[in-house]
Scaffold this motif. Structure first.
Motif, PDB file in Angstrom:
ATOM      1  N   GLU A 173       4.914   3.547 -28.310  1.00  0.00           N
ATOM      2  CA  GLU A 173       6.056   4.402 -28.805  1.00  0.00           C
ATOM      3  C   GLU A 173       5.643   5.696 -28.217  1.00  0.00           C
ATOM      4  OE1 GLU A 173       8.740   6.724 -29.066  1.00  0.00           O
ATOM      5  OE2 GLU A 173       9.326   4.988 -30.410  1.00  0.00           O
ATOM      6  N   ASP A 174       6.283   6.376 -27.150  1.00  0.00           N
ATOM      7  CA  ASP A 174       5.797   7.588 -26.556  1.00  0.00           C
ATOM      8  C   ASP A 174       6.041   8.938 -27.526  1.00  0.00           C
ATOM      9  OD1 ASP A 174       8.491   7.084 -25.865  1.00  0.00           O
ATOM     10  OD2 ASP A 174       8.763   8.791 -24.502  1.00  0.00           O
ATOM     11  N   ASP A 233       8.835   0.355 -27.938  1.00  0.00           N
ATOM     12  CA  ASP A 233       9.889   1.027 -27.761  1.00  0.00           C
ATOM     13  C   ASP A 233      10.322   0.874 -26.530  1.00  0.00           C
ATOM     14  OD1 ASP A 233      11.934   3.187 -28.182  1.00  0.00           O
ATOM     15  OD2 ASP A 233      10.304   4.582 -27.118  1.00  0.00           O
ATOM     16  N   GLY A 255      12.373   2.838 -24.149  1.00  0.00           N
ATOM     17  CA  GLY A 255      12.212   4.062 -23.465  1.00  0.00           C
ATOM     18  C   GLY A 255      11.066   4.627 -23.385  1.00  0.00           C
TER      19      GLY A 255
HETATM   20 CA    CA Z   1      10.770   6.666 -26.291  1.00  0.00          CA
END
Ligand code: CA
Length: 221
Positions: free
Chosen positions: A7-8, A51, A53
């Protein structure tokens, strides 16, 4: 049980890993698709939170690559709200379940528990082995109904064995699933923890398979 969180969003990543640690899991974090793909490709995880994205490589591509390379670990995808096409492509790519953002951490934890259980062939949240019961939901253990207090590492060790009843698990495999990647791993300590666990449980269900590892066995009738 060892979980990878890809997850960014740094805050969200931290919230997830903290909640997972509280629930007794050990975690590794990745903040972009390439790093996530690499970790999932090289380290054995019991489940992944991924995630969609992500920078460098999106979550669907990461998952497609893992599945092409034969990695079968359960994957829970995080998708943006109202992006039904994300869910479809995620599931097509081999996701086992998804949660839509924004979510309650409890929902993520519940879905993750279910994925790990199902991957191990257990339908209910309680796993039994003779008089021993492990509740994956409350992270509690009892023997003949009497609660047993375990440290988080002892709990992870027992949970891993209980998810693989009847199978011989090597020390190396245990080390890989009980510690995160930064931990200074020493497979000799496993022996010490197994000894403590046996003592606390007071029943001898953990068999030492000489030269191979350990096996949790259903007691003979
Ligand atoms: Ca994201």
């Amino acid at each position: 049980m060892r979980i990878l969180v890809v997850e960014d969003d740094k805050n969200l990543n931290r919230q997830l890993t903290e909640a997972l640690a509280d629930a007794g899991y050990v975690t590794d974090s990745a903040f972009d698709g390439e790093e996530g793909h690499f970790l999932g490709d090289t380290e054995p995880y019991d489940a992944v939170i991924l995630d969609i994205g992500l920078p460098q490589m999106d979550g669907v591509s990461v998952l497609e690559r893992w599945r092409q390379d034969g990695h079968k670990m359960p994957v829970l995808m995080l998708t943006a709200r109202d992006r039904w096409s994300d869910k479809v492509s995620g599931i097509d790519a081999g996701a086992d379940d998804y949660v839509t953002k924004p979510f309650h951490i409890e929902e993520v934890l519940a879905r993750l528990r279910a994925l790990i259980r199902r991957a191990a062939g257990h339908a209910s949240s309680e796993i039994m082995c003779g008089p021993l019961r492990l509740d994956t939901k409350s992270s509690k253990v009892d023997v003949n109904g009497a609660p047993v207090k375990l440290t988080s590492l002892e709990f992870r060790l027992l949970a891993y064995l209980m998810h693989h009843i009847g199978k011989v698990i090597s020390r190396t495999e245990l080390v890989e699933h009980l510690y995160d990647q930064d931990f200074d791993r020493d497979s000799n300590t496993i022996e010490v923890f197994v000894g403590r666990l046996r003592k606390k449980l007071g029943i001898d269900l953990i068999e030492t398979v000489r030269g191979m590892g350990y096996r949790l066995q259903e007691p003979a009738e």
